[in-house]
Design a protein around this motif. Structure first.
Motif, PDB file in Angstrom:
ATOM      1  N   ASP A   1       0.643  -1.206  -0.057  1.00 52.31           N
ATOM      2  CA  ASP A   1       0.050  -0.008   0.088  1.00 52.31           C
ATOM      3  C   ASP A   1       0.936   1.176  -0.212  1.00 52.31           C
ATOM      4  OD1 ASP A   1      -1.824   2.165   0.539  1.00 52.31           O
ATOM      5  OD2 ASP A   1      -2.605   1.238   2.248  1.00 52.31           O
ATOM      6  N   ALA A   2       1.201   1.608  -1.272  1.00 52.11           N
ATOM      7  CA  ALA A   2       2.183   3.083  -1.203  1.00 52.11           C
ATOM      8  C   ALA A   2       1.695   4.244  -0.696  1.00 52.11           C
ATOM      9  CB  ALA A   2       2.634   2.987  -2.722  1.00 52.11           C
ATOM     10  N   LYS A   3       0.374   4.407  -0.846  1.00 51.37           N
ATOM     11  CA  LYS A   3      -0.150   5.790   0.121  1.00 51.37           C
ATOM     12  C   LYS A   3       0.231   5.672   1.450  1.00 51.37           C
ATOM     13  CE  LYS A   3      -4.060   7.220  -1.434  1.00 51.37           C
ATOM     14  NZ  LYS A   3      -5.357   7.520  -1.724  1.00 51.37           N
ATOM     15  N   ALA A   4       0.140   4.345   2.248  1.00 45.10           N
ATOM     16  CA  ALA A   4       0.187   4.323   3.626  1.00 45.10           C
ATOM     17  C   ALA A   4       1.829   3.912   3.744  1.00 45.10           C
ATOM     18  CB  ALA A   4      -0.535   3.213   4.325  1.00 45.10           C
ATOM     19  N   PHE A   5       2.362   3.543   2.695  1.00 44.60           N
ATOM     20  CA  PHE A   5       3.902   3.261   3.020  1.00 44.60           C
ATOM     21  C   PHE A   5       4.803   4.538   2.990  1.00 44.60           C
ATOM     22  CE2 PHE A   5       6.905  -0.329   2.078  1.00 44.60           C
ATOM     23  CZ  PHE A   5       8.049   0.325   2.112  1.00 44.60           C
ATOM     24  N   LEU A   6       4.173   5.700   2.188  1.00 38.50           N
ATOM     25  CA  LEU A   6       4.897   6.943   1.721  1.00 38.50           C
ATOM     26  C   LEU A   6       4.062   7.718   1.976  1.00 38.50           C
ATOM     27  CD1 LEU A   6       6.841   5.818  -1.223  1.00 38.50           C
ATOM     28  CD2 LEU A   6       7.856   5.878   1.299  1.00 38.50           C
ATOM     29  N   PRO A   7       3.303   8.133   3.024  1.00 42.06           N
ATOM     30  CA  PRO A   7       2.318   9.035   3.344  1.00 42.06           C
ATOM     31  C   PRO A   7       2.646  10.646   3.144  1.00 42.06           C
ATOM     32  CG  PRO A   7       2.972   8.387   5.585  1.00 42.06           C
ATOM     33  CD  PRO A   7       3.515   7.452   4.400  1.00 42.06           C
ATOM     34  N   HIS A   8       4.022  10.663   3.159  1.00 41.96           N
ATOM     35  CA  HIS A   8       4.642  12.168   2.926  1.00 41.96           C
ATOM     36  C   HIS A   8       4.544  12.304   1.340  1.00 41.96           C
ATOM     37  CE1 HIS A   8       7.909   9.496   2.594  1.00 41.96           C
ATOM     38  NE2 HIS A   8       8.442  10.207   2.061  1.00 41.96           N
ATOM     39  N   ILE A   9       4.276  11.709   0.620  1.00 40.93           N
ATOM     40  CA  ILE A   9       4.581  11.784  -0.947  1.00 40.93           C
ATOM     41  C   ILE A   9       3.088  12.052  -1.478  1.00 40.93           C
ATOM     42  CG2 ILE A   9       5.224  11.014  -3.281  1.00 40.93           C
ATOM     43  CD1 ILE A   9       7.460   9.524  -1.956  1.00 40.93           C
ATOM     44  N   PRO A  10       2.658  13.116  -2.003  1.00 40.60           N
ATOM     45  CA  PRO A  10       0.985  13.103  -2.582  1.00 40.60           C
ATOM     46  C   PRO A  10       1.115  12.527  -3.738  1.00 40.60           C
ATOM     47  CG  PRO A  10       2.591  15.174  -2.959  1.00 40.60           C
ATOM     48  CD  PRO A  10       3.419  14.384  -2.162  1.00 40.60           C
ATOM     49  N   VAL A  11      -0.188  11.989  -4.091  1.00 40.18           N
ATOM     50  CA  VAL A  11      -0.728  11.137  -5.030  1.00 40.18           C
ATOM     51  C   VAL A  11      -0.119  11.831  -6.509  1.00 40.18           C
ATOM     52  CG1 VAL A  11      -2.311   9.951  -4.057  1.00 40.18           C
ATOM     53  CG2 VAL A  11      -3.099  12.112  -5.110  1.00 40.18           C
ATOM     54  N   ASP A  12       0.044  13.170  -6.750  1.00 40.23           N
ATOM     55  CA  ASP A  12       0.659  13.703  -7.912  1.00 40.23           C
ATOM     56  C   ASP A  12       1.937  13.690  -7.920  1.00 40.23           C
ATOM     57  OD1 ASP A  12       1.172  15.586  -5.918  1.00 40.23           O
ATOM     58  OD2 ASP A  12      -0.105  17.368  -7.348  1.00 40.23           O
TER      59      ASP A  12
END
Length: 460
Positions: free
Chosen positions: A348-359
């Protein structure tokens, strides 16, 4: 026994080329931060895809030697046809060189502007072929499938009430097909229940809409049904697969997945009129109807692979090996899709790297970090692969931001998988130092194959 051993012996080996972290950093930059552009010799553990990367059996290699290369009416075709018919029960069987060729033929005939193809979740080439025809692909994933960290037995299911509502709102006459992908690749390799397939069939029958199965991983899905769905524990995978296909009007398949083949695919259906149209287009684009862009030896390999993949010892090993890696990561606190899927581990990349926005494409950033850390190549399944742009060229993000680590069949041993776990955990421990990416060059379809990116903080 607690230990599930590989149900095969290794008869031939291929060397792995080792390189250093510094070399991989340089190679990733030269590949414009796109793992598809890295030479495979520079990859230590290649989990980019399980498509066409499986190890074939001694029986398949023997079949390759038996392959008959007659242009028309080869006995290899009839063995291939009979093996597909035995599993699907569909009489019109059309070989193609791979799954996307089947999709290209099918959607060229049925697609077009103003039409919608509804799915639990479309994968990349399926969606691209739909959109190339001018039609629109619509994903109606069940609610539980949208939450990676919350386990549920059949997170690949279609949202049946949403399906009915969509048909009523847009009109059945504008919906040429409903497609169920088994297992749900874009949704984390999660299975679809037989009850869900029956429910979708009922809605499709009510509105006279054909139902097709994207059958790339039908055997893995059948095994999940045997394990998790009431009433199927005593049925064989083949019996379950036959029932699954009995609810469908047709199917597409990439034989590069659950048939262990290095190339190949097919279209199968019950509609003679549609089959005739497909064969006519096949002759123009692929080849004669009894080889369809394949050598006879490939048809033999597929026929044998379709039999081997339904072996219960193999399927138990296959699913347990994916669980093994998933559970090691869960124990280390790494955010992954739960429960384990059929062919891959999904971070889950969103939870793995929460500091990086999806864009800034956290999945792609994570893919690059895994390669630099340990030479492990995966693929982003998120807003780089499936994102769209609005009228102001602003990103419309994908539903999930995942990184797929697809395990080739019968290729890697437990020690390879242990190494992969160590690499992922090490990257997770250093995750705060990973930065986002921006696109510098892209194509309108399937951009993730050839896209070029650059770190956000990199100055031209």
């Amino acid at each position: 026994m607690k230990t599930i051993i590989e149900p095969f012996k290794i008869k031939s080996v291929e060397p792995i080329h080792f390189n250093t972290r510094e070399e991989r950093t340089d190679l990733l930059g030269k590949a414009h931060y796109n793992p598809f552009l890295i030479h495979s010799d520079d990859v230590l553990i290649d989990l980019l895809t399980d498509s066409g990367t499986s190890a074939m059996s001694s029986e398949q290699w023997a079949g390759i030697m038996r392959g008959d290369e007659s242009y028309a009416g080869s006995p290899s075709f009839f063995r291939f046809r009979d093996s597909v018919l035995e599993i699907t029960g569909m009489p019109d069987i059309i070989p193609t060189h791979q799954g996307r060729a089947s999709e290209k033929i099918l959607f060229s005939i049925l697609g077009g502007k103003g039409k919608y193809f509804i799915s639990n979740t479309l994968f990349d080439t399926t969606r691209a072929n739909i959109e190339f025809s001018g039609a629109e692909g619509v994903d109606l994933l069940c609610e539980e499938g949208k939450h990676p960290s919350i386990p549920a037995p059949f997170k690949g299911n279609m949202d049946v009430p949403a399906l009915r509502n969509f048909i009523v709102e847009h009109g059945a006459e504008h919906i040429p097909l409903v497609i169920i992908t088994v297992t749900n690749n874009s949704g984390g390799g999660q299975p679809v229940s037989m009850a869900n397939i029956r429910a979708v069939r009922k809605v499709c029958s009510e509105f006279c809409i054909p139902l097709f199965i994207d059958a790339c991983r039908f055997a893995e899905n059948a095994w999940f049904i045997k394990l998790r769905e009431e009433g199927y524990a005593d049925k064989t995978p083949k019996e379950i697969a036959r029932e699954l296909f009995s609810y469908a009007d047709g199917c597409t398949m990439s034989a590069k997945k659950d048939a262990f083949a290095n190339i190949g695919g097919f279209l199968a259906m019950r509609d003679e009129r549609l089959a005739l149209q497909c064969r006519n287009l096949l002759v123009i684009t692929e080849g004669f109807p009894t080889y369809g862009g394949l050598a006879g030896r490939d048809l033999e390999a597929i026929a044998i692979g379709l039999e081997e993949v339904l072996d219960e010892h193999y399927l138990e090993y296959r699913i347990r090996s994916i669980e093994y890696l998933t559970n090691k990561l869960i124990e280390a606190g790494v955010p992954v899709m739960q429960p384990a899927g059929g062919h891959a581990v999904y971070l889950d990349a969103k939870a793995f790297l929460p500091h990086i926005p999806v864009d800034q494409y956290p999945g792609q950033a994570l893919v690059g970090a895994l390669y630099v850390e340990g030479g492990v190549r995966g693929v982003e399944i998120g807003s780089l692969m499936f994102g769209k742009y609005d009228g102001n060229q602003q990103l419309i993000p994908a539903q999930l931001e995942l990184v797929r680590l697809a395990i080739p069949r019968r290729v890697y041993t437990q020690s390879h998988i242990d190494y992969v776990a160590e690499v992922i955990i090490e990257v997770f421990n250093r995750r705060d130092g990973i930065g986002g990416l921006r696109i510098t060059e892209e194509t309108p379809f399937l951009r993730h194959f050839t896209v070029k990116l650059q770190p956000i903080n990199q100055v031209n």
